[in-house]
Design a protein around this motif. Structure first.
Motif, PDB file in Angstrom:
ATOM      1  N   GLY A 116       0.885  -1.320   0.030  1.00  0.00           N
ATOM      2  CA  GLY A 116       0.052  -0.143   0.156  1.00  0.00           C
ATOM      3  C   GLY A 116       0.892   1.331  -0.230  1.00  0.00           C
ATOM      4  O   GLY A 116       0.396   2.093  -0.811  1.00  0.00           O
ATOM      5  N   THR A 117       1.984   1.497   0.815  1.00  0.00           N
ATOM      6  CA  THR A 117       2.810   2.561   0.974  1.00  0.00           C
ATOM      7  C   THR A 117       3.389   2.591  -0.445  1.00  0.00           C
ATOM      8  O   THR A 117       3.728   4.188  -1.037  1.00  0.00           O
ATOM      9  CB  THR A 117       3.755   2.534   1.998  1.00  0.00           C
ATOM     10  OG1 THR A 117       4.140   1.334   2.223  1.00  0.00           O
ATOM     11  CG2 THR A 117       3.021   2.971   3.165  1.00  0.00           C
ATOM     12  N   ASP A 319       0.413  -9.681   0.085  1.00  0.00           N
ATOM     13  CA  ASP A 319       1.897 -10.583   0.177  1.00  0.00           C
ATOM     14  C   ASP A 319       1.535 -12.199  -0.144  1.00  0.00           C
ATOM     15  O   ASP A 319       2.299 -12.661  -1.147  1.00  0.00           O
ATOM     16  CB  ASP A 319       2.426 -10.679   1.668  1.00  0.00           C
ATOM     17  CG  ASP A 319       2.737  -9.326   2.111  1.00  0.00           C
ATOM     18  OD1 ASP A 319       2.943  -8.398   1.433  1.00  0.00           O
ATOM     19  OD2 ASP A 319       2.682  -9.486   3.364  1.00  0.00           O
ATOM     20  N   TRP A 337       7.739  -5.779  -2.405  1.00  0.00           N
ATOM     21  CA  TRP A 337       8.516  -4.500  -1.974  1.00  0.00           C
ATOM     22  C   TRP A 337       7.403  -3.680  -1.131  1.00  0.00           C
ATOM     23  O   TRP A 337       6.246  -3.631  -1.323  1.00  0.00           O
ATOM     24  CB  TRP A 337       8.365  -3.713  -3.526  1.00  0.00           C
ATOM     25  CG  TRP A 337       9.373  -4.258  -4.445  1.00  0.00           C
ATOM     26  CD1 TRP A 337       9.283  -5.441  -5.377  1.00  0.00           C
ATOM     27  CD2 TRP A 337      10.683  -4.002  -4.701  1.00  0.00           C
ATOM     28  NE1 TRP A 337      10.267  -5.734  -6.062  1.00  0.00           N
ATOM     29  CE2 TRP A 337      11.410  -4.740  -5.637  1.00  0.00           C
ATOM     30  CE3 TRP A 337      11.689  -3.141  -3.898  1.00  0.00           C
ATOM     31  CZ2 TRP A 337      12.514  -4.753  -6.016  1.00  0.00           C
ATOM     32  CZ3 TRP A 337      12.869  -2.857  -4.528  1.00  0.00           C
ATOM     33  CH2 TRP A 337      13.627  -3.731  -5.715  1.00  0.00           C
ATOM     34  N   THR A 338       8.157  -3.172  -0.121  1.00  0.00           N
ATOM     35  CA  THR A 338       7.554  -2.634   0.978  1.00  0.00           C
ATOM     36  C   THR A 338       8.152  -1.318   1.678  1.00  0.00           C
ATOM     37  O   THR A 338       8.719  -0.625   0.617  1.00  0.00           O
ATOM     38  CB  THR A 338       7.068  -3.505   2.137  1.00  0.00           C
ATOM     39  OG1 THR A 338       6.641  -3.120   2.956  1.00  0.00           O
ATOM     40  CG2 THR A 338       8.557  -4.057   2.685  1.00  0.00           C
ATOM     41  N   GLY A 342      13.460  -4.740   4.029  1.00  0.00           N
ATOM     42  CA  GLY A 342      13.541  -6.163   4.313  1.00  0.00           C
ATOM     43  C   GLY A 342      12.958  -6.340   5.808  1.00  0.00           C
ATOM     44  O   GLY A 342      12.147  -5.544   6.332  1.00  0.00           O
ATOM     45  N   ASP A 347      10.094  -5.077  15.171  1.00  0.00           N
ATOM     46  CA  ASP A 347       9.187  -4.154  14.489  1.00  0.00           C
ATOM     47  C   ASP A 347       9.771  -2.815  14.943  1.00  0.00           C
ATOM     48  O   ASP A 347      10.058  -2.405  15.860  1.00  0.00           O
ATOM     49  CB  ASP A 347       7.932  -4.309  15.384  1.00  0.00           C
ATOM     50  CG  ASP A 347       6.850  -3.142  14.724  1.00  0.00           C
ATOM     51  OD1 ASP A 347       7.215  -2.484  13.784  1.00  0.00           O
ATOM     52  OD2 ASP A 347       5.722  -3.730  14.774  1.00  0.00           O
ATOM     53  N   PRO A 348      10.308  -2.136  13.789  1.00  0.00           N
ATOM     54  CA  PRO A 348      11.037  -0.767  14.007  1.00  0.00           C
ATOM     55  C   PRO A 348       9.965   0.464  14.931  1.00  0.00           C
ATOM     56  O   PRO A 348      10.728   1.186  15.185  1.00  0.00           O
ATOM     57  CB  PRO A 348      11.234  -0.302  12.471  1.00  0.00           C
ATOM     58  CG  PRO A 348      10.223  -1.069  11.641  1.00  0.00           C
ATOM     59  CD  PRO A 348       9.983  -2.348  12.325  1.00  0.00           C
ATOM     60  N   LYS A 374       4.121  -7.939  11.056  1.00  0.00           N
ATOM     61  CA  LYS A 374       3.124  -7.129  10.283  1.00  0.00           C
ATOM     62  C   LYS A 374       3.822  -7.413   8.658  1.00  0.00           C
ATOM     63  O   LYS A 374       3.364  -7.226   7.531  1.00  0.00           O
ATOM     64  CB  LYS A 374       2.984  -5.812  10.490  1.00  0.00           C
ATOM     65  CG  LYS A 374       1.795  -5.120   9.568  1.00  0.00           C
ATOM     66  CD  LYS A 374       1.592  -3.773   9.973  1.00  0.00           C
ATOM     67  CE  LYS A 374       0.534  -3.411   9.052  1.00  0.00           C
ATOM     68  NZ  LYS A 374       0.998  -1.797   8.427  1.00  0.00           N
ATOM     69  N   VAL A 375       5.273  -7.260   8.594  1.00  0.00           N
ATOM     70  CA  VAL A 375       5.743  -7.213   7.383  1.00  0.00           C
ATOM     71  C   VAL A 375       5.679  -8.241   6.438  1.00  0.00           C
ATOM     72  O   VAL A 375       5.626  -8.280   5.276  1.00  0.00           O
ATOM     73  CB  VAL A 375       7.318  -7.130   7.472  1.00  0.00           C
ATOM     74  CG1 VAL A 375       7.921  -8.146   7.974  1.00  0.00           C
ATOM     75  CG2 VAL A 375       8.008  -6.712   6.282  1.00  0.00           C
TER      76      VAL A 375
HETATM   77  P1  ADP Z   1       2.997  -3.354   2.979  1.00  0.00           P
HETATM   78  O1  ADP Z   1       2.109  -2.526   2.670  1.00  0.00           O
HETATM   79  O2  ADP Z   1       4.150  -2.996   1.849  1.00  0.00           O
HETATM   80  O3  ADP Z   1       2.376  -4.802   2.621  1.00  0.00           O
HETATM   81  P2  ADP Z   1       3.038  -3.358   5.720  1.00  0.00           P
HETATM   82  O4  ADP Z   1       2.718  -2.042   6.400  1.00  0.00           O
HETATM   83  O5  ADP Z   1       1.912  -4.409   5.541  1.00  0.00           O
HETATM   84  O6  ADP Z   1       3.498  -3.135   4.379  1.00  0.00           O
HETATM   85  O7  ADP Z   1       4.268  -3.979   6.485  1.00  0.00           O
HETATM   86  C1  ADP Z   1       5.493  -3.384   6.577  1.00  0.00           C
HETATM   87  C2  ADP Z   1       5.446  -2.823   8.024  1.00  0.00           C
HETATM   88  O8  ADP Z   1       5.542  -3.827   8.956  1.00  0.00           O
HETATM   89  C3  ADP Z   1       6.784  -1.970   8.101  1.00  0.00           C
HETATM   90  O9  ADP Z   1       6.493  -0.664   7.910  1.00  0.00           O
HETATM   91  C4  ADP Z   1       7.101  -2.069   9.921  1.00  0.00           C
HETATM   92  O10 ADP Z   1       6.469  -0.957  10.432  1.00  0.00           O
HETATM   93  C5  ADP Z   1       6.199  -3.480  10.167  1.00  0.00           C
HETATM   94  N1  ADP Z   1       7.069  -4.419  10.689  1.00  0.00           N
HETATM   95  C6  ADP Z   1       6.713  -5.010  11.909  1.00  0.00           C
HETATM   96  N2  ADP Z   1       7.434  -6.062  12.300  1.00  0.00           N
HETATM   97  C7  ADP Z   1       8.577  -5.944  11.150  1.00  0.00           C
HETATM   98  C8  ADP Z   1       9.834  -6.473  11.153  1.00  0.00           C
HETATM   99  N3  ADP Z   1      10.227  -7.559  11.908  1.00  0.00           N
HETATM  100  N4  ADP Z   1      10.369  -6.138  10.057  1.00  0.00           N
HETATM  101  C9  ADP Z   1      10.083  -5.091   9.220  1.00  0.00           C
HETATM  102  N5  ADP Z   1       8.816  -4.289   9.274  1.00  0.00           N
HETATM  103  C10 ADP Z   1       8.146  -4.805  10.281  1.00  0.00           C
END
Ligand code: ADP
Ligand code: ASP
Ligand code: MG
Length: 585
Positions: A116-117, A319, A337-338, A342, A347-348, A374-375
């Motif tokens: 989404g982002t 995903d 791609w997010t 990676g 969780d940052p 969440k990634v």
């Molecule tokens: P997308 O929309 O690209 O699918 P998401 O928001 O679903 O992205 O997932 C990416 C987010 O997951 C990151 O911005 C981060 O805040 C969160 N996140 C949680 N745990 C982790 C982790 N271990 N490594 C990376 N990101 C993480």
């Protein structure tokens, strides 16, 4: 080599051979199409006209065979435009198509999913286009897209507000969505015909959503089926936008709705794909595009039943859509791609100093995904595991960083912990026996009873009184029915005082350490628990998780501090990928 590996190697070799033969044939057929495009441009017809790109795609449209297309020159030497398929392809300038085709044979196939982002606005979509353009020079590419960030939440809200009769709010939501998508189209697409055509397509999709909401307003009811149809609209808006942006920058592309490809069961809101049917559809619909160097831009998140009823695979599931596409096409790699570099060590948002992990095994990554990171959507790895296809996680906004590579075996440094993840929305149920040594029987009956609810037991933490007490962690919504079922099951035992109590803590958090030597004298588990104790953080239970992980349970208010403490204690510091040599996409 095991039988299954040998079988896969043979299949891949055979497929490569077929691909390379067909690819040559496909390329020549397409060169003639592009010759037509060039000639029609000379005759005043725009080469990049989207033609019927705004029409809904005909389901299972049967296209003329490649040979038929290639051998059908007109008396004036031009080639007939095949009726159904190329009419929907967004053509870039002819010379760019030829470049795309020249090196088309024997390329690896990459499925690239953008979250989404990554498609949040026009400037983000430009970055997506840059990444795909770079990739098509050396790979065949299929793109999967999410809705623009926040759009699915808005659509779900619109659906719910419709059932509540809140007509004005629903209208406001759709108006905001219209403005946001049109603004992106206006910035991205300069050709007036193409822009008009894409805006028309998006208007039609939005009108469909509004009609569904009107229906919910009238009947004051929102069925799961209707909710899926409304919430899937975001992807149906972003896919044509991204396809048009690619065409605008010279990449032949076609937006495709996954309702044509991903065949699912009818479990609305969490549908599961039927992989064989999905594979057949992808072969029929996507493979010809791949072979002709056309980038299919497929909607993530959605699918349809065999009868064609739209479904969704669950929130955050694009995903999974990406890996379903990868498995269905037997791709060489899937990349998600997010907006982060990676998979990070934590969780940052909880641990700002978390750093990127270069390589993980399937098992470590799926532990992380299933236990809250969440990634990755929890089911992301399911589709790839059987086929051994690698998965990469990369940052759209820093595409020259390596991100994380997930392979069947991962990296060799198995002794080190890899990452931490946390999830709340869990409940801790405790059944206490008055008999010493009563726990084994109670555990057996507890698990059998909870399974009838049905509730998934997420963890069986070790209690402080292991001989007389049984603890299970279930998801919060399952807690109440699980406790009721347990009270019925143990009614007699409670009447006779052999079971003293059944209690529930309705809100707990699970923190998981993934990877590393969990057990042993001074293993990670012992060190983590000591560190938490020093910080005066109360651990409500702990247990080895699946294979490569160790979990502990804390109160939700202690979750952040517990994650930070464990991260520091275990010195989970993967590489700082920003300091690594840059890679080329
Ligand atoms: P997308 O929309 O690209 O699918 P998401 O928001 O679903 O992205 O997932 C990416 C987010 O997951 C990151 O911005 C981060 O805040 C969160 N996140 C949680 N745990 C982790 C982790 N271990 N490594 C990376 N990101 C993480
Ligand atoms: N757009 C969907 C959601 O927000 C799917 C996804 O982005 O992964 O849940
Ligand atoms: Mg996501």
């Amino acid at each position: 080599m095991t039988d299954s590996m040998r079988e896969r190697a043979e299949r891949v070799e055979l497929q490569r051979k077929i691909n390379s033969d067909v690819s040559k044939e496909g390329a020549s057929a397409y060169s003639q199409d592009s010759a037509f495009t060039a000639r029609s441009a000379e005759h005043g017809q725009r080469a990049d006209s989207p033609l019927a790109a705004t029409e809904p795609l005909a389901r299972h449209a049967i296209r003329p065979s490649r040979t038929a297309r290639a051998s059908n020159p007109r008396p004036d030497g031009t080639v007939r435009v095949p009726e159904s398929y190329p009419a929907h392809i967004l053509h870039p300038q002819p010379h760019i198509v030829r470049d795309q085709l020249r090196s088309n044979a024997k390329k690896p196939l990459r499925v690239m999913k953008f979250g989404g982002t990554s498609v949040g606005d026009a400037s983000c979509i430009q970055k997506v286009v840059d990444i795909v353009r770079a990739a098509v020079s050396h790979s065949d590419v299929v793109v999967v897209v999410s809705a623009m960030s926040g759009v699915t939440n808005k659509l779900v809200e619109a659906a719910k507000q419709s059932a509540a009769g809140n007509r004005r709010l629903v209208a406001t939501i759709f108006e905001e969505l219209r403005q946001r998508h049109e603004a992106a189209a206006n910035t991205l697409i300069h050709s007036p015909e193409m822009r008009q055509s894409i805006v028309l397509k998006m208007t039609q999709v939005m009108q469909e959503g509004e009609r569904l909401c009107q229906h919910a307003i009238q009947h004051q009811e929102l069925t799961p089926r209707m909710c899926d149809s409304v919430s899937g609209i975001g992807e149906r808006l972003s896919a044509p936008l991204v396809a048009a942006a690619l065409a605008e920058r010279g990449v032949a592309s076609q937006a495709i709705e996954a309702t044509e490809l991903v065949v699912t069961d009818s479990c609305h809101g969490a549908a599961e794909p039927f992989m064989e049917l999905t594979r057949e559809r992808c072969e029929a619909r996507l493979r010809p595009l791949v072979l002709q160097g056309v980038v299919a831009v497929v909607t993530g998140f959605i699918g349809a039943t065999v009868e064609g009823v739209p479904t969704t695979l669950g929130r955050n599931s694009s995903d999974y859509s990406g890996t379903i596409m990868g498995a269905a096409l037997d791709a060489d790699e899937v990349t998600l791609w997010t907006d982060v570099d990676g998979i990070l060590t934590a969780d940052p948002r909880l641990v700002p100093e978390a750093s990127s992990i270069l390589e993980m095994s399937y098992r470590e990554a799926s532990d992380l995904a299933e236990l809250g990171a969440k990634v990755l959507h929890p089911k992301t790895l399911h589709a790839l595991m059987q086929r051994g296809i690698p998965l990469a996680i990369r940052n759209t906004f820093a595409p020259d960083l390596p991100g994380t590579k997930i392979t069947p075996a991962g990296s060799s440094s198995g002794a080190e912990p890899k990452a931490l993840t946390a999830t709340n929305n869990a409940a801790l149920i405790t059944v206490r026996s008055s008999k010493v040594l009563g726990a084994a029987d109670i555990l057996r009956r507890t698990l059998a009873t909870v399974a009838t609810v049905p509730a998934e037991v997420r963890l069986i933490p070790q209690s402080s009184f292991p001989q007389s007490e049984v603890c299970v962690v279930v998801s919060s919504p399952a807690a109440e029915p699980a406790v009721e079922a347990l009270r019925r099951e143990f009614a007699q035992d409670m009447a006779h005082d052999s079971v003293r109590s059944i209690t529930v803590n309705p809100s707990v958090a699970i923190v998981t350490v993934v990877g590393g030597e969990i057990l042993g004298e001074r293993g990670l588990a012992a060190r983590t628990l000591d560190a938490l104790r020093r910080e005066k953080l109360l651990v409500l239970g702990s247990a080895p998780g699946s294979h490569s992980s160790f979990c502990f349970v804390v109160a939700p208010c202690d979750l952040n501090a517990a994650v930070v403490t464990a991260h520091r204690e275990l010195q989970i510091s993967a590489v700082d990928s920003r300091a690594l040599p840059r890679t080329i996409t």
